[in-house]
Write an enzyme that holds these catalytic residues in place. Structure first.
Site, mmCIF file in Angstrom:
data_model
loop_
_atom_site.group_PDB
_atom_site.id
_atom_site.type_symbol
_atom_site.label_atom_id
_atom_site.label_comp_id
_atom_site.label_asym_id
_atom_site.label_seq_id
_atom_site.Cartn_x
_atom_site.Cartn_y
_atom_site.Cartn_z
ATOM 1 N N ASP A 126 0.855 -1.174 0.000
ATOM 2 C CA ASP A 126 0.000 0.000 0.000
ATOM 3 C C ASP A 126 0.900 1.236 0.000
ATOM 4 O OD1 ASP A 126 -1.741 2.059 0.506
ATOM 5 O OD2 ASP A 126 -2.691 1.131 2.240
ATOM 6 N N ARG A 166 5.008 1.853 9.858
ATOM 7 C CA ARG A 166 4.937 3.077 9.056
ATOM 8 C C ARG A 166 5.940 4.066 9.645
ATOM 9 N NH1 ARG A 166 -1.668 3.597 8.061
ATOM 10 N NH2 ARG A 166 -1.888 1.541 7.088
ATOM 11 N N GLN A 188 -4.166 -3.836 12.609
ATOM 12 C CA GLN A 188 -5.571 -3.710 12.241
ATOM 13 C C GLN A 188 -6.096 -5.033 11.690
ATOM 14 O OE1 GLN A 188 -5.287 -0.426 9.435
ATOM 15 N NE2 GLN A 188 -5.353 -1.792 7.677
ATOM 16 N N ASP A 192 -14.209 6.888 5.228
ATOM 17 C CA ASP A 192 -13.691 6.592 6.563
ATOM 18 C C ASP A 192 -14.840 6.560 7.562
ATOM 19 O OD1 ASP A 192 -11.124 6.615 5.571
ATOM 20 O OD2 ASP A 192 -10.646 8.631 6.307
ATOM 21 N N GLU A 248 -10.836 8.389 13.719
ATOM 22 C CA GLU A 248 -11.009 7.464 12.588
ATOM 23 C C GLU A 248 -10.755 6.037 13.061
ATOM 24 O OE1 GLU A 248 -8.592 5.992 8.725
ATOM 25 O OE2 GLU A 248 -8.549 8.169 9.074
ATOM 26 N N SER A 284 -10.786 2.790 7.490
ATOM 27 C CA SER A 284 -10.754 3.280 6.116
ATOM 28 C C SER A 284 -11.171 2.125 5.227
ATOM 29 C CB SER A 284 -9.344 3.758 5.750
ATOM 30 O OG SER A 284 -9.281 4.118 4.388
#
Length: 335
Positions: free
Chosen positions: A57, A110, A125, A236, A249, A252
Protein backbone atom coordinates in the site's frame (compact mmCIF):
# COMPACT_ATOMS: atom_id res chain seq x y z
CA UNK A 1 8.34 19.42 20.66
CA UNK A 2 5.79 16.67 21.24
CA UNK A 3 2.29 15.89 20.03
CA UNK A 4 1.35 14.20 23.29
CA UNK A 5 -1.80 15.52 24.98
CA UNK A 6 -3.05 14.42 28.40
CA UNK A 7 -6.59 15.56 29.30
CA UNK A 8 -6.76 17.45 32.58
CA UNK A 9 -7.41 15.10 35.48
CA UNK A 10 -7.08 11.97 33.32
CA UNK A 11 -6.72 8.67 35.13
CA UNK A 12 -7.06 5.31 33.43
CA UNK A 13 -10.28 3.50 34.35
CA UNK A 14 -8.48 0.14 34.24
CA UNK A 15 -5.10 -0.69 35.76
CA UNK A 16 -2.34 -2.25 33.65
CA UNK A 17 -3.25 -5.91 34.23
CA UNK A 18 -6.97 -5.25 33.78
CA UNK A 19 -6.08 -3.40 30.59
CA UNK A 20 -4.18 -6.37 29.16
CA UNK A 21 -7.10 -8.70 29.91
CA UNK A 22 -9.59 -6.22 28.47
CA UNK A 23 -7.56 -5.79 25.27
CA UNK A 24 -7.85 -9.50 24.56
CA UNK A 25 -11.56 -9.50 25.41
CA UNK A 26 -12.31 -6.59 23.07
CA UNK A 27 -10.23 -8.01 20.21
CA UNK A 28 -11.67 -11.54 20.53
CA UNK A 29 -15.25 -10.26 20.77
CA UNK A 30 -14.98 -7.87 17.84
CA UNK A 31 -13.17 -10.34 15.60
CA UNK A 32 -15.68 -13.11 16.25
CA UNK A 33 -18.71 -10.82 15.80
CA UNK A 34 -17.35 -9.21 12.63
CA UNK A 35 -16.56 -12.57 11.00
CA UNK A 36 -20.10 -13.81 11.66
CA UNK A 37 -21.85 -10.62 10.55
CA UNK A 38 -19.79 -10.26 7.35
CA UNK A 39 -19.30 -13.97 6.51
CA UNK A 40 -15.53 -13.71 6.64
CA UNK A 41 -12.93 -16.47 6.96
CA UNK A 42 -9.74 -15.76 8.89
CA UNK A 43 -6.58 -16.39 6.87
CA UNK A 44 -2.85 -15.88 7.40
CA UNK A 45 -1.18 -12.80 5.95
CA UNK A 46 2.32 -11.60 5.03
CA UNK A 47 4.44 -9.15 6.99
CA UNK A 48 6.44 -8.26 3.88
CA UNK A 49 6.10 -8.36 0.08
CA UNK A 50 8.50 -7.81 -2.82
CA UNK A 51 8.70 -4.30 -4.20
CA UNK A 52 8.28 -5.57 -7.78
CA UNK A 53 4.92 -7.15 -6.99
CA UNK A 54 3.25 -3.77 -6.52
CA UNK A 55 1.28 -5.24 -3.61
CA UNK A 56 2.37 -2.79 -0.92
CA UNK A 57 0.00 0.00 0.00
CA UNK A 58 1.56 3.31 -1.07
CA UNK A 59 -0.71 5.26 1.31
CA UNK A 60 -0.55 8.91 0.21
CA UNK A 61 2.49 8.24 -1.97
CA UNK A 62 5.22 9.90 0.09
CA UNK A 63 5.68 7.44 2.98
CA UNK A 64 8.85 5.32 2.87
CA UNK A 65 8.39 1.59 3.44
CA UNK A 66 10.93 -0.26 5.55
CA UNK A 67 12.87 -2.33 3.03
CA UNK A 68 15.63 -4.93 3.10
CA UNK A 69 17.32 -7.54 0.96
CA UNK A 70 16.95 -11.30 1.37
CA UNK A 71 19.67 -13.86 0.79
CA UNK A 72 19.16 -15.94 -2.38
CA UNK A 73 16.50 -13.53 -3.70
CA UNK A 74 16.79 -10.67 -6.16
CA UNK A 75 15.27 -7.26 -5.50
CA UNK A 76 14.11 -5.46 -2.39
CA UNK A 77 11.51 -6.70 0.10
CA UNK A 78 9.23 -4.24 1.91
CA UNK A 79 7.41 -4.38 5.26
CA UNK A 80 3.75 -3.82 4.38
CA UNK A 81 1.95 -0.54 5.05
CA UNK A 82 -1.34 -2.41 4.74
CA UNK A 83 -2.74 -5.38 2.81
CA UNK A 84 -5.23 -3.47 0.65
CA UNK A 85 -4.03 -5.06 -2.60
CA UNK A 86 -2.67 -8.35 -1.30
CA UNK A 87 -6.12 -9.37 -0.02
CA UNK A 88 -7.62 -9.05 -3.49
CA UNK A 89 -4.99 -11.36 -4.91
CA UNK A 90 -5.66 -13.83 -2.08
CA UNK A 91 -9.40 -13.90 -2.81
CA UNK A 92 -8.57 -14.90 -6.38
CA UNK A 93 -5.92 -17.47 -5.46
CA UNK A 94 -8.00 -19.10 -2.70
CA UNK A 95 -11.12 -19.36 -4.86
CA UNK A 96 -13.52 -17.19 -2.87
CA UNK A 97 -16.97 -16.81 -4.44
CA UNK A 98 -19.22 -13.70 -4.62
CA UNK A 99 -20.23 -12.42 -1.15
CA UNK A 100 -17.59 -14.58 0.52
CA UNK A 101 -14.70 -12.83 2.20
CA UNK A 102 -11.61 -13.00 4.35
CA UNK A 103 -10.08 -11.12 7.24
CA UNK A 104 -6.65 -11.19 8.76
CA UNK A 105 -4.45 -9.69 11.45
CA UNK A 106 -2.34 -7.06 9.71
CA UNK A 107 0.82 -5.77 11.36
CA UNK A 108 2.77 -2.99 9.72
CA UNK A 109 5.54 -0.47 10.27
CA UNK A 110 4.94 3.08 9.06
CA UNK A 111 8.28 4.73 9.70
CA UNK A 112 7.13 8.20 8.61
CA UNK A 113 4.05 8.31 10.84
CA UNK A 114 4.01 11.35 13.12
CA UNK A 115 3.59 9.85 16.57
CA UNK A 116 0.88 11.36 18.76
CA UNK A 117 -2.02 10.20 20.94
CA UNK A 118 -3.66 8.41 18.00
CA UNK A 119 -0.74 7.49 15.75
CA UNK A 120 2.14 5.04 16.15
CA UNK A 121 4.82 3.75 13.80
CA UNK A 122 3.43 0.30 14.64
CA UNK A 123 0.07 -0.36 13.01
CA UNK A 124 -2.20 -3.27 13.88
CA UNK A 125 -5.57 -3.71 12.24
CA UNK A 126 -8.06 -6.21 10.96
CA UNK A 127 -7.80 -6.13 7.19
CA UNK A 128 -10.87 -7.59 5.48
CA UNK A 129 -11.94 -8.09 1.87
CA UNK A 130 -15.03 -9.53 0.21
CA UNK A 131 -15.87 -10.58 -3.36
CA UNK A 132 -18.78 -8.65 -4.88
CA UNK A 133 -20.71 -8.64 -8.15
CA UNK A 134 -20.76 -5.79 -10.72
CA UNK A 135 -24.23 -4.75 -9.53
CA UNK A 136 -22.87 -4.36 -5.98
CA UNK A 137 -20.59 -1.47 -6.98
CA UNK A 138 -23.08 1.09 -5.66
CA UNK A 139 -23.32 3.69 -2.93
CA UNK A 140 -26.17 1.74 -1.35
CA UNK A 141 -24.09 -1.43 -1.03
CA UNK A 142 -21.21 0.56 0.46
CA UNK A 143 -23.44 2.27 3.02
CA UNK A 144 -25.17 -0.97 4.02
CA UNK A 145 -21.75 -2.53 4.67
CA UNK A 146 -20.78 0.45 6.82
CA UNK A 147 -23.96 0.02 8.88
CA UNK A 148 -23.08 -3.63 9.55
CA UNK A 149 -19.59 -2.71 10.76
CA UNK A 150 -20.91 0.03 13.03
CA UNK A 151 -23.44 -2.41 14.53
CA UNK A 152 -20.55 -4.79 15.28
CA UNK A 153 -18.60 -1.93 16.90
CA UNK A 154 -21.57 -1.00 19.08
CA UNK A 155 -22.24 -4.64 20.05
CA UNK A 156 -18.60 -5.12 21.03
CA UNK A 157 -18.68 -2.00 23.18
CA UNK A 158 -21.81 -3.20 24.97
CA UNK A 159 -20.09 -6.53 25.69
CA UNK A 160 -17.02 -4.71 27.00
CA UNK A 161 -19.04 -2.45 29.31
CA UNK A 162 -20.96 -5.47 30.60
CA UNK A 163 -17.65 -7.19 31.41
CA UNK A 164 -16.15 -4.00 32.87
CA UNK A 165 -19.02 -1.94 34.36
CA UNK A 166 -16.65 0.91 35.24
CA UNK A 167 -16.53 1.70 31.50
CA UNK A 168 -19.32 3.64 29.81
CA UNK A 169 -20.51 3.13 26.20
CA UNK A 170 -19.93 6.03 23.81
CA UNK A 171 -20.54 4.73 20.26
CA UNK A 172 -23.67 5.99 18.52
CA UNK A 173 -25.04 3.14 16.34
CA UNK A 174 -26.72 5.54 13.87
CA UNK A 175 -24.41 6.55 11.02
CA UNK A 176 -24.44 9.98 9.38
CA UNK A 177 -23.30 9.81 5.74
CA UNK A 178 -21.66 12.80 4.08
CA UNK A 179 -19.22 13.34 1.18
CA UNK A 180 -15.97 15.27 1.48
CA UNK A 181 -17.32 17.90 -0.92
CA UNK A 182 -20.48 18.37 1.13
CA UNK A 183 -18.32 18.71 4.23
CA UNK A 184 -16.11 21.32 2.54
CA UNK A 185 -19.23 23.23 1.49
CA UNK A 186 -20.40 23.24 5.13
CA UNK A 187 -17.07 24.43 6.56
CA UNK A 188 -15.15 26.12 3.71
CA UNK A 189 -12.86 28.08 6.03
CA UNK A 190 -11.75 25.11 8.12
CA UNK A 191 -8.97 22.60 7.48
CA UNK A 192 -9.95 18.99 6.62
CA UNK A 193 -9.14 17.83 10.16
CA UNK A 194 -11.16 20.69 11.68
CA UNK A 195 -14.10 19.78 9.44
CA UNK A 196 -13.94 16.19 10.65
CA UNK A 197 -13.96 17.40 14.26
CA UNK A 198 -17.03 19.54 13.70
CA UNK A 199 -19.09 16.88 11.91
CA UNK A 200 -18.08 14.15 14.37
CA UNK A 201 -18.90 16.37 17.34
CA UNK A 202 -22.36 16.96 15.87
CA UNK A 203 -23.30 13.44 14.74
CA UNK A 204 -20.88 11.23 16.76
CA UNK A 205 -20.73 8.41 14.14
CA UNK A 206 -19.94 9.56 10.62
CA UNK A 207 -19.03 7.89 7.35
CA UNK A 208 -17.06 10.45 5.33
CA UNK A 209 -17.25 9.46 1.67
CA UNK A 210 -15.32 10.06 -1.56
CA UNK A 211 -11.77 10.55 -0.34
CA UNK A 212 -8.85 10.92 -2.74
CA UNK A 213 -9.95 13.13 -5.63
CA UNK A 214 -9.59 16.92 -5.65
CA UNK A 215 -12.41 19.01 -4.20
CA UNK A 216 -13.68 22.30 -5.61
CA UNK A 217 -11.02 24.04 -3.50
CA UNK A 218 -8.42 22.32 -5.69
CA UNK A 219 -7.09 19.98 -2.99
CA UNK A 220 -8.19 16.49 -1.88
CA UNK A 221 -9.66 16.13 1.60
CA UNK A 222 -6.96 13.57 2.36
CA UNK A 223 -4.42 11.49 0.46
CA UNK A 224 -5.56 8.10 -0.79
CA UNK A 225 -3.58 5.75 -3.03
CA UNK A 226 -5.09 5.50 -6.54
CA UNK A 227 -4.84 1.74 -6.92
CA UNK A 228 -7.13 0.15 -4.35
CA UNK A 229 -10.21 2.23 -3.37
CA UNK A 230 -12.51 3.69 -6.01
CA UNK A 231 -12.43 7.33 -4.93
CA UNK A 232 -16.14 7.70 -5.71
CA UNK A 233 -17.10 4.68 -3.57
CA UNK A 234 -14.91 4.84 -0.47
CA UNK A 235 -14.73 6.53 2.91
CA UNK A 236 -13.69 6.59 6.56
CA UNK A 237 -15.73 5.56 9.60
CA UNK A 238 -15.19 8.37 12.09
CA UNK A 239 -16.37 8.34 15.71
CA UNK A 240 -16.40 11.13 18.29
CA UNK A 241 -13.84 10.64 21.04
CA UNK A 242 -15.25 12.41 24.09
CA UNK A 243 -12.11 11.93 26.17
CA UNK A 244 -9.82 13.66 23.65
CA UNK A 245 -12.50 15.93 22.19
CA UNK A 246 -11.73 15.03 18.58
CA UNK A 247 -12.76 13.01 15.55
CA UNK A 248 -11.49 9.45 15.80
CA UNK A 249 -11.01 7.46 12.59
CA UNK A 250 -11.59 3.78 13.25
CA UNK A 251 -11.71 2.43 9.68
CA UNK A 252 -10.75 3.28 6.12
CA UNK A 253 -12.66 1.22 3.55
CA UNK A 254 -14.34 1.17 0.18
CA UNK A 255 -15.40 -0.59 -2.97
CA UNK A 256 -12.21 -1.32 -4.86
CA UNK A 257 -11.21 -0.05 -8.27
CA UNK A 258 -12.31 -1.91 -11.38
CA UNK A 259 -10.32 -1.67 -14.61
CA UNK A 260 -11.83 1.68 -15.61
CA UNK A 261 -11.43 3.30 -12.20
CA UNK A 262 -7.84 2.10 -11.85
CA UNK A 263 -6.79 3.51 -15.22
CA UNK A 264 -8.51 6.82 -14.48
CA UNK A 265 -7.06 7.23 -11.00
CA UNK A 266 -3.52 6.26 -12.00
CA UNK A 267 -3.68 9.02 -14.59
CA UNK A 268 -5.09 11.57 -12.12
CA UNK A 269 -2.37 10.71 -9.60
CA UNK A 270 0.42 10.77 -12.19
CA UNK A 271 1.25 7.13 -11.43
CA UNK A 272 0.59 5.52 -14.81
CA UNK A 273 3.89 3.63 -14.62
CA UNK A 274 2.34 1.39 -11.93
CA UNK A 275 0.24 -0.22 -14.66
CA UNK A 276 3.33 -2.32 -15.48
CA UNK A 277 3.47 -3.92 -12.02
CA UNK A 278 2.12 -7.44 -11.67
CA UNK A 279 -0.93 -6.60 -9.51
CA UNK A 280 -1.98 -3.67 -11.70
CA UNK A 281 -1.40 -5.57 -14.94
CA UNK A 282 -3.64 -8.43 -13.75
CA UNK A 283 -6.34 -6.06 -12.55
CA UNK A 284 -6.39 -4.12 -15.81
CA UNK A 285 -6.66 -7.42 -17.67
CA UNK A 286 -9.80 -8.30 -15.69
CA UNK A 287 -8.14 -11.25 -13.93
CA UNK A 288 -8.98 -10.21 -10.36
CA UNK A 289 -12.42 -10.28 -8.68
CA UNK A 290 -14.41 -7.16 -7.89
CA UNK A 291 -14.19 -6.54 -4.16
CA UNK A 292 -15.01 -4.33 -1.21
CA UNK A 293 -12.69 -4.11 1.76
CA UNK A 294 -10.96 -2.08 4.40
CA UNK A 295 -9.00 -1.96 7.60
CA UNK A 296 -10.22 -1.56 11.19
CA UNK A 297 -7.68 -0.40 13.75
CA UNK A 298 -7.17 -2.89 16.57
CA UNK A 299 -5.34 -0.58 18.97
CA UNK A 300 -7.63 2.29 17.97
CA UNK A 301 -10.64 0.15 18.87
CA UNK A 302 -9.17 -0.85 22.23
CA UNK A 303 -8.13 2.72 22.97
CA UNK A 304 -11.66 4.00 22.41
CA UNK A 305 -13.55 1.24 24.20
CA UNK A 306 -11.21 1.10 27.18
CA UNK A 307 -11.26 4.92 27.40
CA UNK A 308 -7.53 5.46 27.09
CA UNK A 309 -6.05 8.83 26.18
CA UNK A 310 -2.95 7.47 24.38
CA UNK A 311 -2.59 4.59 21.94
CA UNK A 312 0.59 3.56 23.75
CA UNK A 313 -1.60 2.43 26.64
CA UNK A 314 -2.94 -0.45 24.50
CA UNK A 315 0.03 -1.34 22.26
CA UNK A 316 3.80 -1.63 22.55
CA UNK A 317 5.66 0.79 20.30
CA UNK A 318 8.50 3.33 20.37
CA UNK A 319 7.91 6.91 21.53
CA UNK A 320 10.01 10.09 21.72
CA UNK A 321 11.59 10.69 25.11
CA UNK A 322 9.49 13.83 25.58
CA UNK A 323 6.31 11.78 25.13
CA UNK A 324 7.49 9.25 27.69
CA UNK A 325 8.33 12.03 30.14
CA UNK A 326 4.94 13.71 29.81
CA UNK A 327 3.10 10.40 30.19
CA UNK A 328 5.13 9.41 33.25
CA UNK A 329 4.55 12.78 34.91
CA UNK A 330 0.80 12.41 34.36
CA UNK A 331 0.49 8.78 35.45
CA UNK A 332 -0.11 7.45 31.94
CA UNK A 333 1.39 3.96 31.65
CA UNK A 334 2.83 3.22 28.19
CA UNK A 335 3.08 -0.52 27.48
Amino acid sequence: MTNCYIPQGYKSTLDVRETETAIKFVKDTFERTLAKAMQLLRISAPLFVTRASGLNDNLSGVERPVSFSVRDMDGEVEIVHSLAKWKRMALKQYGFLPHEGLYTDMNAIRRDEEADNLHSIYVDQWDWEKVILPEDRTLEYLQNTVKVIVRVLAATELAATAMYPQLTPCICPDVYFITTQELENMYPNLSPKQRENEIARKYRTVFLMQIGDKLKSGKPHDGRAPDYDDWSLNGDIILWNELLGCAFEISSMGIRVDEEALARQLKLAGCEERAELDFHRRLLAGELPLTIGGGIGQSRLCMLMLQKCHIGEVQVSLWPEETRRICEENGVFLL
